[in-house]
Write a protein that holds these residues in place. Structure first.
Motif, PDB file in Angstrom:
ATOM      1  N   ASN A   1       0.818  -1.217   0.000  1.00  0.00           N
ATOM      2  CA  ASN A   1       0.000   0.000   0.000  1.00  0.00           C
ATOM      3  C   ASN A   1       0.855   1.272   0.000  1.00  0.00           C
ATOM      4  O   ASN A   1       0.590   2.225   0.732  1.00  0.00           O
ATOM      5  CB  ASN A   1      -0.942   0.010   1.206  1.00  0.00           C
TER       6      ASN A   1
ATOM      7  N   VAL B   1       1.697   4.673  -1.320  1.00  0.00           N
ATOM      8  CA  VAL B   1       0.912   5.674  -2.043  1.00  0.00           C
ATOM      9  C   VAL B   1       1.608   7.030  -1.949  1.00  0.00           C
ATOM     10  O   VAL B   1       1.804   7.563  -0.849  1.00  0.00           O
ATOM     11  CB  VAL B   1      -0.509   5.803  -1.461  1.00  0.00           C
TER      12      VAL B   1
ATOM     13  N   LEU C   1       1.066  10.879  -2.486  1.00  0.00           N
ATOM     14  CA  LEU C   1      -0.034  11.821  -2.635  1.00  0.00           C
ATOM     15  C   LEU C   1       0.521  13.192  -3.004  1.00  0.00           C
ATOM     16  O   LEU C   1       1.300  13.779  -2.253  1.00  0.00           O
ATOM     17  CB  LEU C   1      -0.843  11.903  -1.337  1.00  0.00           C
TER      18      LEU C   1
ATOM     19  N   LYS D   1       2.692   7.556   1.980  1.00  0.00           N
ATOM     20  CA  LYS D   1       2.117   6.694   3.017  1.00  0.00           C
ATOM     21  C   LYS D   1       2.273   5.239   2.586  1.00  0.00           C
ATOM     22  O   LYS D   1       2.207   4.925   1.406  1.00  0.00           O
ATOM     23  CB  LYS D   1       0.629   7.001   3.218  1.00  0.00           C
ATOM     24  N   TRP D   2       2.485   4.373   3.563  1.00  0.00           N
ATOM     25  CA  TRP D   2       2.588   2.949   3.257  1.00  0.00           C
ATOM     26  C   TRP D   2       2.261   2.134   4.506  1.00  0.00           C
ATOM     27  O   TRP D   2       2.251   2.649   5.631  1.00  0.00           O
ATOM     28  CB  TRP D   2       3.973   2.584   2.727  1.00  0.00           C
TER      29      TRP D   2
ATOM     30  N   LYS E   1       5.542   3.750  -8.924  1.00  0.00           N
ATOM     31  CA  LYS E   1       4.334   4.572  -8.962  1.00  0.00           C
ATOM     32  C   LYS E   1       4.643   5.895  -9.657  1.00  0.00           C
ATOM     33  O   LYS E   1       5.655   6.539  -9.365  1.00  0.00           O
ATOM     34  CB  LYS E   1       3.831   4.842  -7.541  1.00  0.00           C
TER      35      LYS E   1
ATOM     36  N   SER F   1       3.570   9.843 -10.592  1.00  0.00           N
ATOM     37  CA  SER F   1       2.781  11.004 -10.175  1.00  0.00           C
ATOM     38  C   SER F   1       2.924  12.076 -11.244  1.00  0.00           C
ATOM     39  O   SER F   1       4.035  12.560 -11.492  1.00  0.00           O
ATOM     40  CB  SER F   1       3.271  11.528  -8.826  1.00  0.00           C
TER      41      SER F   1
END
Length: 586
Positions: free
Chosen positions: A500, A502, A504, A520-521, A583, A585
């Protein structure tokens, strides 16, 4: 004759031990001088330096930095010899002597000059700098440059000066006359900060304060494959976000274009934090390295150390440095040449992060757990500097121990400047499997060396659960430790893949702070910490951030307009877990 034979044997064995050692560990272990400026030692006398530059000259590495009243040389980038020397004439009434010095060479001559706003400092020259053999090349340098760098363009046989240190004015460049080494021609503004676009250029501990304009300083030029790489430091030397960026041009005075992959030297997390105001150099094998300032800022904002990071240029000409696990054991030039990825990291993990500690005594609030919390700003201090004061770190299990780093702190120090002589750090390291029966691991009880960041790579790995450091004598001050760091491998499993993860970040064309991102993880149960990688291309994720004891991180170092790629991995005393998927962004 017997005594002579013993001395020869000792020297040969010492040289053999150095030759066998393959690694070093940041902060680098040199005999840093103590701050010589009275106004800066009101909260306690302390060691201090910064603004380093290294060059490889006539088969030796030469290292100059601020406030040292001399310089170092080394044949292997591990064992450094200090040469006492004051370069300024008696009429120059300054405490810090060579501040942010320039070090470079032209043909067979090494050149040194310090910072000045006046026009009466000399440029010094030497063809044999291993000893104190210097003379004036220029009696009064007319440039009046702060944070200077003299750059020799070997192919063109031209010389240039880059300089500047300000939160109001840009960095400047000017051509120097090849014969007189005085400025000639127009002084060109070559670089200015753009913190509205570049988040990492913002002022503050984590590039997060806007109450003061950020500083730019530490100009340094490297030429590679016909391109000119103008490096600069931002945003403030007292912060963990201290970093170096680079602009690239086709000519020595520009124009220069911001390299998309910036900052190229950045280390905001871990034990040795900060990687700004530095210099790039090549080793004996022509591989690149970057030396820079490491931040303490405890006794004073300008309390600092030095770090050396593997660096290089990729196939597309992108300049980078590798700071991931950069304060763990790292291969020396003799052992490794390839710097990308984790190729420079030896693979020995930190075994005692936040593990139980026992001590002989404690001075006030300088508690024992500060000695292994991976924060260079905190430290444990014994009540005295007496022989027999000790600290014991419990690894939690019998582990393979390959190296130990002893980071001494300055508590009740009474020295200022560079002492002519020192009693050195005297100590004994012990190992134990049960905390009762002890075996000598390293005996430095008769050492005379000043080793504020002592690093010992064991020639033969030890099996132990407990490591005990016993004080014999200190050069000055109380027996105090900011980091007793034990490296090797535990017996358990590596951590798993982080779940998880993420990042942001505000979306393009919408309100929000796009220079920052909140990661966040999910906490990985077996993790001691994490390394977050970032970059503007999935194959160029050269930036890294080390995080201990958290499952979130606010990163404020992005460029506003560009998309980024992120990835994370967990690590512990046993090894490193797999990286997550990348990921993106926008």
């Amino acid at each position: 004759m017997e005594r002579l034979f013993a001395i020869i044997l000792f020297v040969l064995s010492a040289q053999y031990a150095i030759a066998q050692q393959q690694t070093y560990c940041n902060p680098i272990n040199i005999d840093y001088g103590y701050c010589p400026i009275p106004a800066f030692v009101q909260n306690g006398k302390h060691r201090a330096t910064a603004d380093p530059v290294i060059t490889f000259f006539k088969n030796k590495y030469y290292l100059f930095s601020t406030n040292q009243w001399g310089y170092w040389h080394s044949g292997n980038m591990l064992d450094w010899t200090f040469v006492p020397r004051k370069f300024l004439r008696p009429e120059h009434k300054v405490y810090d002597e060579l501040c942010a010095p320039s070090l470079s060479f032209v043909n067979d001559t090494l050149l040194v000059v310090g910072s000045t706003h006046g026009k009466d400092f000399p440029i010094w020259m030497s063809t044999k700098p291993e000893g104190d053999n210097w003379k004036e090349l220029v009696h009064k340098f007319e440039a009046g440059a702060w944070d200077p760098q003299i750059f020799w363009d070997k192919e063109k046989d031209e010389v240039y000066l880059y300089y500047g240190s300000s939160n109001m004015y840009p960095l400047y460049g000017v051509k120097l006359n090849r014969k007189t080494f005085q400025p000639e021609g127009e002084v060109i503004p070559v670089l200015a900060l753009n913190d509205d676009e570049h988040g990492w250029e913002r002022f503050g501990e984590h590039n997060d304060n806007t109450f003061l304009q950020p500083f730019t300083e530490g100009a340094f030029m490297t030429k590679h494959n016909g391109k000119y790489y103008l490096q600069y430091g931002a945003p403030g030397t007292e912060f963990s976000g201290y970093a170096d960026g680079v602009y690239v041009g086709d000519n020595p005075l520009g124009p220069f274009t911001y390299q998309p992959h910036n900052p190229f030297s950045y280390k905001p997390g871990g034990f040795a934090r900060g990687a700004g105001h530095g210099a790039t150099y090549q080793d004996a094998n022509n591989a690149y390295w970057h030396v820079s300032t490491v931040v303490l800022s405890v006794k004073n904002n300008f309390e600092r150390r030095l770090g050396i990071w593997p660096a290089g240029f990729d196939a597309d000409g992108i300049m980078y440095s590798n700071t991931a696990y950069g304060d763990y054991p790292t291969y020396l030039p003799l052992a490794k040449k390839e710097h990308t990825g984790l190729n420079s990291f030896r693979g020995w993990m930190l075994l005692n992060y936040n593990k139980p500690i026992q001590v002989s005594s404690t001075l006030g609030g300088f508690n024992a757990n500060y000695a292994n919390d991976e924060d260079i700003k905190t430290y444990w201090s014994a009540k005295t500097a007496n022989k027999g004061e000790y600290i014991i770190t419990d690894l939690g299990e019998i582990s393979t121990v390959n190296a130990v780093q002893i980071n001494y702190a300055d508590q009740d120090v009474d020295i200022m400047g560079k002492p002519d002589t020192t009693t050195g750090h005297k100590y004994i390291l012990y190992t134990s499997n049960d905390g009762k029966k002890w075996n000598v691991l390293v005996d430095k009880s008769k050492s005379t060396k000043d080793v504020p960041h002592e690093y010992i790579e064991l020639q033969k790995a030890a099996q132990a659960r407990y490591i005990k450091l016993e004080n014999i004598a200190m050069p000055t001050g109380k027996f105090a430790i900011s980091g007793l760091r034990v490296f090797g491998l535990g017996k358990g499993p590596n951590p798993g893949m982080v779940k998880n993860f993420v990042p942001l970040r505000a979306e393009p064309k919408k309100k929000g702070e796009r220079r920052s991102v909140w990661f966040k993880w999910q906490q990985e149960p077996n993790a001691d910490g994490y390394v977050i990688y970032f970059g503007k291309s999935p194959d160029k994720m050269y930036g890294s951030i080390m995080v201990y004891g958290k499952n979130e991180y606010y990163f404020n170092g992005l460029d506003r307009s560009d998309a980024y790629y992120f990835q994370i991995e967990a690590f512990n005393n046993n090894g490193i877990g797999p990286k997550t998927e990348i990921k993106k962004s926008e």
